[in-house]
Design an enzyme around this catalytic site. Sequence first.
Site, short mmCIF file in Angstrom:
data_model
loop_
_atom_site.label_atom_id
_atom_site.label_comp_id
_atom_site.label_asym_id
_atom_site.label_seq_id
_atom_site.Cartn_x
_atom_site.Cartn_y
_atom_site.Cartn_z
CB SER A 130 -0.57 0.19 1.10
OG SER A 130 -1.45 1.09 1.46
CE LYS A 184 -2.78 -2.17 -0.58
NZ LYS A 184 -4.12 -2.34 -2.06
CG HIS A 187 -5.10 -0.31 3.35
ND1 HIS A 187 -5.47 -0.78 2.74
CD2 HIS A 187 -3.58 0.83 4.69
CE1 HIS A 187 -4.27 1.14 2.54
NE2 HIS A 187 -3.62 1.19 3.40
CG ASN A 188 -6.91 -1.19 0.04
OD1 ASN A 188 -5.96 -0.96 0.34
ND2 ASN A 188 -7.16 -1.36 -1.68
CD GLU A 191 -7.57 3.52 -0.10
OE1 GLU A 191 -7.46 3.65 -1.11
OE2 GLU A 191 -6.72 2.69 0.30
#
Length: 469
Positions: A130, A184, A187-188, A191
């Site tokens: 990232s 990940k 995480h997105n 986000e």
Amino acid sequence: MTQSQIGLIGLGTMGAMLALNIAEKGFPIAVWNRTVSVTHGFKAEAGALADKVTPCETLADLVAAIKPPRAIILMVPAGQAVDDMITDLRPLMAADDLIIDAGNALFHDTDRRAAEAAEKGPHFLGIGVSGGEEGARHGPAIMGGGLRADWDRVAPILNAIAAKYKGEPCAAYMGPAGAGHFVKAVHNGIEYADMQMIAEVYGVMRDGLGMQAAEIADVFKAWNQGPLQSYLIEISGEVSAATDTHTGKPMLDMILDRAGQKGTGRWTVIEAQHLAATIPAIEAAVMARNLSSRLEDRLAGEAVFGTAPQAGANVTLAQLEQAMIAGKILCYAQGFALISAASNAFDWPMPLPEIARVWREGCIIRSSMLNDMATALTEDATRNLMLAPFFADHLKASHGALRQVIAAGALSGLPLPALASGLAWFDMMRTGRSTANMIQAQRDFFGAHGFERVDGIDDKHGPWAGHGI
């Protein structure tokens, strides 16, 4: 000729930047791209780093250029392209060589590829990366999944190229198989929610308070000096302040309100449903992106019902800041709860405090709050973040403002789906006796599904037995 220490396939924007990062950190790298001219052009434009780059015209050349046991990073589109590349590399590589998928892969695909690697070779590692183009070039956050020995083998390179937080690499092993790509994806998802909340607050300022882009830029820049300090708030100030070179108007005013996505947020929401994990702020953010693409439908709705946003929202900038603080805490708390659910369901002992530390620099959701989150998760990784004293105190101080902002938005026709979903989740999480007893009664009435009683009496059905069955 000195053999390369690692290889990389796929010299698109992210792959090229990552390759330069590796070379700059002192690791000779062999590179291959399907278009040969791109491969040679990459070396030609590498400048002072060119002597650490070996361009290869065939996959066989690439494998031969790397010192055994070999490690090759794939930076190709997720899905079939990854499988095709593994198929092409397998006969060229030794059993103890290593393929590293550094793209945005669906973690189920990574699980499958890891299982196939265990049977057929070579070894396989899935890493989430990232930070976008800038992060890939100068230091991303890296989340690894696979065999621990395979991670340890390439950790010196990955730690060297990763972002640093006070000298500590923002790279860590997350667990077996697809664990790195799962982290990940979450995480997105966070986000998506963080970006949506910022967009909602921007909308309140623009449409509810009648502020111009330059004024909004000043607000974001001021917020970035306080508890909301983060990469996304920082760039929100920059994009709000930017001027379009073609028209001289604020750049934001010239951008079509149709948001794109690559699917990782959707993957996160789907998996949360499978795990019965509650992430409504992230779900609302994905919904909002999907709805943004339906521009024609939105224009048709406006034609029938009139413009929704109305100026004169009864809200202050101080309340908006506090609402953002509350919303940010809630969406991160939901994300970490999802990771915890996956850790339990898949028997992945994922290190939640370490995840927070990895996200402190390099990644898109880097924020000053993450250091405090790492501390709270170190104290008790099983406790929901919203219940940790530090964040509980923040929420006690800020949820009132969040209510005021959402109420003002509703009265003024300002859509605030992520912020409102976060507040609804917060209220449900603090309600000792919910209204689900009504749902259980309904289910028993029409389907005889039964229920538990608060007094412990062993009678699983209501007096309506026999109705609607």
